[in-house]
Design a protein around this motif. Sequence first.
Motif, PDB file in Angstrom:
ATOM      1  N   LEU A  71      56.897  88.518  -9.636  1.00 45.99           N
ATOM      2  CA  LEU A  71      55.530  88.521 -10.133  1.00 45.99           C
ATOM      3  C   LEU A  71      55.279  89.670 -11.097  1.00 45.99           C
ATOM      4  O   LEU A  71      54.601  89.523 -12.109  1.00 45.99           O
ATOM      5  CB  LEU A  71      54.554  88.593  -8.956  1.00 45.99           C
ATOM      6  CG  LEU A  71      54.482  87.329  -8.082  1.00 45.99           C
ATOM      7  CD1 LEU A  71      53.659  87.603  -6.843  1.00 45.99           C
ATOM      8  CD2 LEU A  71      53.925  86.155  -8.859  1.00 45.99           C
ATOM      9  N   ARG A  74      56.188  89.220 -14.786  1.00 43.56           N
ATOM     10  CA  ARG A  74      55.370  88.368 -15.643  1.00 43.56           C
ATOM     11  C   ARG A  74      54.417  89.253 -16.445  1.00 43.56           C
ATOM     12  O   ARG A  74      53.513  89.868 -15.904  1.00 43.56           O
ATOM     13  CB  ARG A  74      54.564  87.378 -14.797  1.00 43.56           C
ATOM     14  CG  ARG A  74      55.434  86.423 -14.001  1.00 43.56           C
ATOM     15  CD  ARG A  74      54.583  85.695 -12.983  1.00 43.56           C
ATOM     16  NE  ARG A  74      55.392  84.878 -12.117  1.00 43.56           N
ATOM     17  CZ  ARG A  74      55.661  83.601 -12.338  1.00 43.56           C
ATOM     18  NH1 ARG A  74      55.168  83.011 -13.403  1.00 43.56           N
ATOM     19  NH2 ARG A  74      56.407  82.904 -11.510  1.00 43.56           N
ATOM     20  N   ARG A  77      50.640  88.852 -15.888  1.00 52.46           N
ATOM     21  CA  ARG A  77      50.064  89.406 -14.658  1.00 52.46           C
ATOM     22  C   ARG A  77      49.791  90.895 -14.822  1.00 52.46           C
ATOM     23  O   ARG A  77      48.751  91.401 -14.401  1.00 52.46           O
ATOM     24  CB  ARG A  77      51.017  89.172 -13.482  1.00 52.46           C
ATOM     25  CG  ARG A  77      50.434  89.587 -12.127  1.00 52.46           C
ATOM     26  CD  ARG A  77      51.364  89.166 -11.010  1.00 52.46           C
ATOM     27  NE  ARG A  77      50.762  89.402  -9.715  1.00 52.46           N
ATOM     28  CZ  ARG A  77      51.148  90.358  -8.868  1.00 52.46           C
ATOM     29  NH1 ARG A  77      52.120  91.183  -9.213  1.00 52.46           N
ATOM     30  NH2 ARG A  77      50.570  90.492  -7.702  1.00 52.46           N
ATOM     31  N   ARG A  81      45.890  92.261 -14.861  1.00 56.03           N
ATOM     32  CA  ARG A  81      45.450  92.866 -13.604  1.00 56.03           C
ATOM     33  C   ARG A  81      44.288  93.849 -13.749  1.00 56.03           C
ATOM     34  O   ARG A  81      43.315  93.775 -12.975  1.00 56.03           O
ATOM     35  CB  ARG A  81      46.650  93.523 -12.928  1.00 56.03           C
ATOM     36  CG  ARG A  81      46.300  94.289 -11.633  1.00 56.03           C
ATOM     37  CD  ARG A  81      45.346  93.477 -10.725  1.00 56.03           C
ATOM     38  NE  ARG A  81      45.978  92.727  -9.700  1.00 56.03           N
ATOM     39  CZ  ARG A  81      45.999  93.069  -8.400  1.00 56.03           C
ATOM     40  NH1 ARG A  81      45.411  94.177  -8.003  1.00 56.03           N
ATOM     41  NH2 ARG A  81      46.571  92.303  -7.534  1.00 56.03           N
ATOM     42  N   ILE A 108      49.179  83.266  -9.477  1.00 55.75           N
ATOM     43  CA  ILE A 108      50.098  84.401  -9.546  1.00 55.75           C
ATOM     44  C   ILE A 108      49.397  85.724  -9.260  1.00 55.75           C
ATOM     45  O   ILE A 108      50.055  86.753  -9.130  1.00 55.75           O
ATOM     46  CB  ILE A 108      50.836  84.470 -10.898  1.00 55.75           C
ATOM     47  CG1 ILE A 108      49.854  84.690 -12.055  1.00 55.75           C
ATOM     48  CG2 ILE A 108      51.673  83.224 -11.116  1.00 55.75           C
ATOM     49  CD1 ILE A 108      50.547  85.021 -13.370  1.00 55.75           C
ATOM     50  N   ASP A 109      48.081  85.704  -9.146  1.00 56.15           N
ATOM     51  CA  ASP A 109      47.356  86.904  -8.722  1.00 56.15           C
ATOM     52  C   ASP A 109      46.000  86.493  -8.182  1.00 56.15           C
ATOM     53  O   ASP A 109      45.455  85.436  -8.549  1.00 56.15           O
ATOM     54  CB  ASP A 109      47.192  87.894  -9.879  1.00 56.15           C
ATOM     55  CG  ASP A 109      47.080  89.343  -9.394  1.00 56.15           C
ATOM     56  OD1 ASP A 109      47.011  89.550  -8.172  1.00 56.15           O
ATOM     57  OD2 ASP A 109      47.078  90.252 -10.244  1.00 56.15           O
ATOM     58  N   ILE A 123      48.421  83.745  -3.416  1.00 56.05           N
ATOM     59  CA  ILE A 123      49.378  83.971  -4.493  1.00 56.05           C
ATOM     60  C   ILE A 123      50.643  83.179  -4.184  1.00 56.05           C
ATOM     61  O   ILE A 123      51.164  83.219  -3.072  1.00 56.05           O
ATOM     62  CB  ILE A 123      49.696  85.466  -4.632  1.00 56.05           C
ATOM     63  CG1 ILE A 123      48.442  86.243  -5.064  1.00 56.05           C
ATOM     64  CG2 ILE A 123      50.816  85.700  -5.633  1.00 56.05           C
ATOM     65  CD1 ILE A 123      48.623  87.737  -5.093  1.00 56.05           C
TER      66      ILE A 123
END
Length: 256
Positions: A71, A74, A77, A81, A108-109, A123
């Motif tokens: 993760l 990526r 991400r 964030r 993914i988050d 996730i």
Amino acid sequence: MSQSLLRALTILTQLGEEPKSLEQLATQLGVHKSTVLRLLQTMEGERFVTHDLEHRYRLGSRLFELANRSLEGRDVRIAARPHLSALNAATGQTVHLATYESGQAVYIDKLDATHSVRMYSRIGRPAALHCTAVGKVLVAALPRTQWRAIAEGIEYRPFTDRTIRTPEQYLAELELVVAQGYAEDHEEHESFINCVAVPIRDGTGAVIAALSMSVPDMLLDHDQVLGMLPQVRAAADAASTELGWSPSPGTTSPDH
């Protein structure tokens, strides 16, 4: 694929749902307990699984380390964030980030809401394409030549009375998403949740992720959630800018 590898992957998948005993795993695999035990011992030696005093097996720390590295690798991400965190802090609502992978929208988050209501999402878990805002955004960003095949391949599970039920309804919804530049989940996946989602773009302008905000209707009604769309769009645009996207002056994300 070798039989042992397939069995090991099946064990990991089963343990991803909930902890299980040796007997339960043997039953689900349809093999003798000694065969499963040998696999478990090997996997435990590498920290892929672990077991408690009651000999119930669960996923081990090695798997979480690998998942986290994947993760973190990526770029979207990492770039998104801080902006997800800022949106979550400003609104107090649940914020998601999802990408389209192998025909699925995958979270993914996620940042949970500050109130006590928790969302079903996790996730790594797929998001239904036909009734989640992130799913709609990601499919709408694909070439129109792919829409029909995707729409006809969906199993239209009716999560609520508002859930889209047919390919034709879904195709019409995708056209709406493109026209308005965002997607909604108006109590379509969970009967008490409204959600809005917008695209995140890379330096080429391609949509590489979807950012959403989900709110229980006991806190905000549908119109109030739509009223927060500018904040959601600003967070997505900020992440897109970090990824190299450059909007024209006075505009937000470009149309599909």
